[in-house]
Design an enzyme around this catalytic site. Structure first.
Site, PDB file in Angstrom:
ATOM      1  N   HIS A 129       0.858  -1.183   0.000  1.00 48.68           N
ATOM      2  CA  HIS A 129       0.000   0.000   0.000  1.00 48.68           C
ATOM      3  C   HIS A 129       0.894   1.233   0.000  1.00 48.68           C
ATOM      4  O   HIS A 129       2.126   1.126   0.049  1.00 48.68           O
ATOM      5  CB  HIS A 129      -0.955  -0.016   1.192  1.00 48.68           C
ATOM      6  N   HIS A 151       1.218   3.913   2.070  1.00 48.07           N
ATOM      7  CA  HIS A 151       1.704   4.643   3.243  1.00 48.07           C
ATOM      8  C   HIS A 151       3.228   4.746   3.182  1.00 48.07           C
ATOM      9  O   HIS A 151       3.916   3.825   2.727  1.00 48.07           O
ATOM     10  CB  HIS A 151       1.275   3.945   4.535  1.00 48.07           C
ATOM     11  N   ASP A 180       5.762   4.535   5.181  1.00 43.35           N
ATOM     12  CA  ASP A 180       6.710   3.594   5.788  1.00 43.35           C
ATOM     13  C   ASP A 180       6.853   2.304   4.985  1.00 43.35           C
ATOM     14  O   ASP A 180       7.681   1.455   5.310  1.00 43.35           O
ATOM     15  CB  ASP A 180       6.324   3.290   7.239  1.00 43.35           C
ATOM     16  N   HIS A 181       6.069   2.186   3.923  1.00 35.73           N
ATOM     17  CA  HIS A 181       6.177   1.035   3.022  1.00 35.73           C
ATOM     18  C   HIS A 181       6.610   1.447   1.618  1.00 35.73           C
ATOM     19  O   HIS A 181       6.767   0.577   0.762  1.00 35.73           O
ATOM     20  CB  HIS A 181       4.834   0.303   2.935  1.00 35.73           C
ATOM     21  N   HIS A 191      -7.450  -1.967   5.836  1.00 33.59           N
ATOM     22  CA  HIS A 191      -6.547  -0.875   6.173  1.00 33.59           C
ATOM     23  C   HIS A 191      -7.139   0.420   5.617  1.00 33.59           C
ATOM     24  O   HIS A 191      -7.917   0.378   4.661  1.00 33.59           O
ATOM     25  CB  HIS A 191      -5.164  -1.155   5.574  1.00 33.59           C
ATOM     26  N   ASP A 218      -0.255  -4.330   5.826  1.00 36.67           N
ATOM     27  CA  ASP A 218      -0.858  -3.836   7.066  1.00 36.67           C
ATOM     28  C   ASP A 218      -2.340  -4.189   7.064  1.00 36.67           C
ATOM     29  O   ASP A 218      -3.045  -3.960   6.074  1.00 36.67           O
ATOM     30  CB  ASP A 218      -0.703  -2.317   7.168  1.00 36.67           C
ATOM     31  N   HIS A 264       6.647  -5.650  11.730  1.00 35.42           N
ATOM     32  CA  HIS A 264       5.899  -4.386  11.798  1.00 35.42           C
ATOM     33  C   HIS A 264       5.558  -4.061  13.255  1.00 35.42           C
ATOM     34  O   HIS A 264       4.411  -3.861  13.636  1.00 35.42           O
ATOM     35  CB  HIS A 264       4.631  -4.480  10.940  1.00 35.42           C
TER      36      HIS A 264
END
Length: 305
Positions: free
Chosen positions: A64, A66, A68-69, A141, A212, A270
């Site tokens: 996805h 976001h 941090d990914h 999510h 996530d 995570h």
């Protein structure tokens, strides 16, 4: 196959954990086979601490969008080009991944000197290359998010060369045809069916890498019967409601899913930055109280599949 964890922290990095990125080394003897799942900020720095070269990467899967990914992706793509790498690269991810990559390259005046393909995916089979297939499953999510199931095809069983020689089949090209399960005809008119001389097929390995997610309808199908399941355990049991409110899972939920799905091994990752080493061991104990075959991923940890 083997997994190499480059980043195991949730949301933000810590002194000992970078944000999410996982390498999958397919360990195929004749083909490129290094895949990356998610690419948080600093992923290319983490790669420098391994034996793997970005030039070996041929597929990147983004769960996805976001940060941090994702925020490590533009830098990795550019560095790969600046190193003179020409091997093609394919990126798979949800709607918006193409715009993100193209915009980052355009406004920074950057480009790639290698063929770059970007595939925006939905739920379902992504590809099957004859050796393995990859299927995407929707997660629970705030942003569109996917988990990936990687399944190796079964491998043909060993050919009984001794029995074939006893039957008068000369070693060489005919053995290759028989190994493929074909039927051949000998000079004396006899037909030899390869299937009669093959051991049982060797079952392929299966792996589930979750994006996530809170509890979701697709989770059981994604994880069912896999050898290894990689799942987030962002918060502990006591903070389960908070985890779910943000589209994340607790230790209990990850372990309960692993037990219900009948997986071989659960690897949790995570981890919230609120947990120090002692806190991380607490997360591991909570999971093992429900599903004993649980491991905690640390940065640079390697797991065989």
């Amino acid at each position: 196959m083997e997994l190499i964890f480059l980043g195991t922290s949730a949301g933000v990095p810590t002194r000992t954990r970078n944000v999410t990125a996982i390498l999958l080394n397919l360990q195929h003897p004749t083909q490129s086979g290094l895949w990356l799942f998610d690419c948080g900020e600093g992923t290319q720095h983490q790669l420098l601490h391994t034996a793997f070269n970005p030039g070996k990467l041929d597929k990147i899967f983004i769960s996805h969008l976001h940060g941090d990914h994702l925020f490590g992706l533009p830098g990795l793509l550019c560095s790969r080009s600046m190193s003179g790498i020409i091997q093609p690269l394919t990126i798979y991810g949800p709607h918006g991944i193409r715009e993100f990559v193209e915009t980052a390259l355009r406004i920074s005046g950057s480009w790639t000197d290698y063929p770059l393909e970007i595939v925006e995916i939905g739920a379902g089979e992504i590809f099957d290359d004859g050796l393995r297939k990859v299927t995407a499953y929707p997660m629970e999510h705030p942003l569109e998010c996917y988990g990936y199931r990687i399944e190796e095809h079964d491998k043909p069983g060993a050919l009984n060369a001794q029995a074939l020689k006893a039957a008068g089949v000369p070693p060489g090209p005919l053995f290759q045809e028989l190994k493929a399960g074909k039927t051949i005809m000998l000079d004396d008119g006899r037909q030899i069916n390869g299937a009669d001389y093959l051991a049982a097929p060797v079952p392929g390995k299966a792996l589930a890498i979750f994006g996530d997610t809170g509890p979701c309808d697709a989770a059981l199908e994604l994880a069912k019967g896999v050898d290894v399941m990689v799942h987030e355990a962002t918060l502990d049991m006591a903070m389960e409601a908070k985890a779910n409110s943000r589209g994340h899972s607790s230790t209990r939920q990850a372990a309960a899913l692993a037990r219900e799905a009948g997986v071989g091994k659960l690897i949790i990752t995570h981890v919230s930055s609120r947990y120090d080493d002692k806190g991380c061991q607490h997360l591991l104990r909570e999971c093992r109280s429900i599903f004993p075959a649980t491991e905690l991923a640390n940065d640079f940890a390697v797991f065989s599949i």
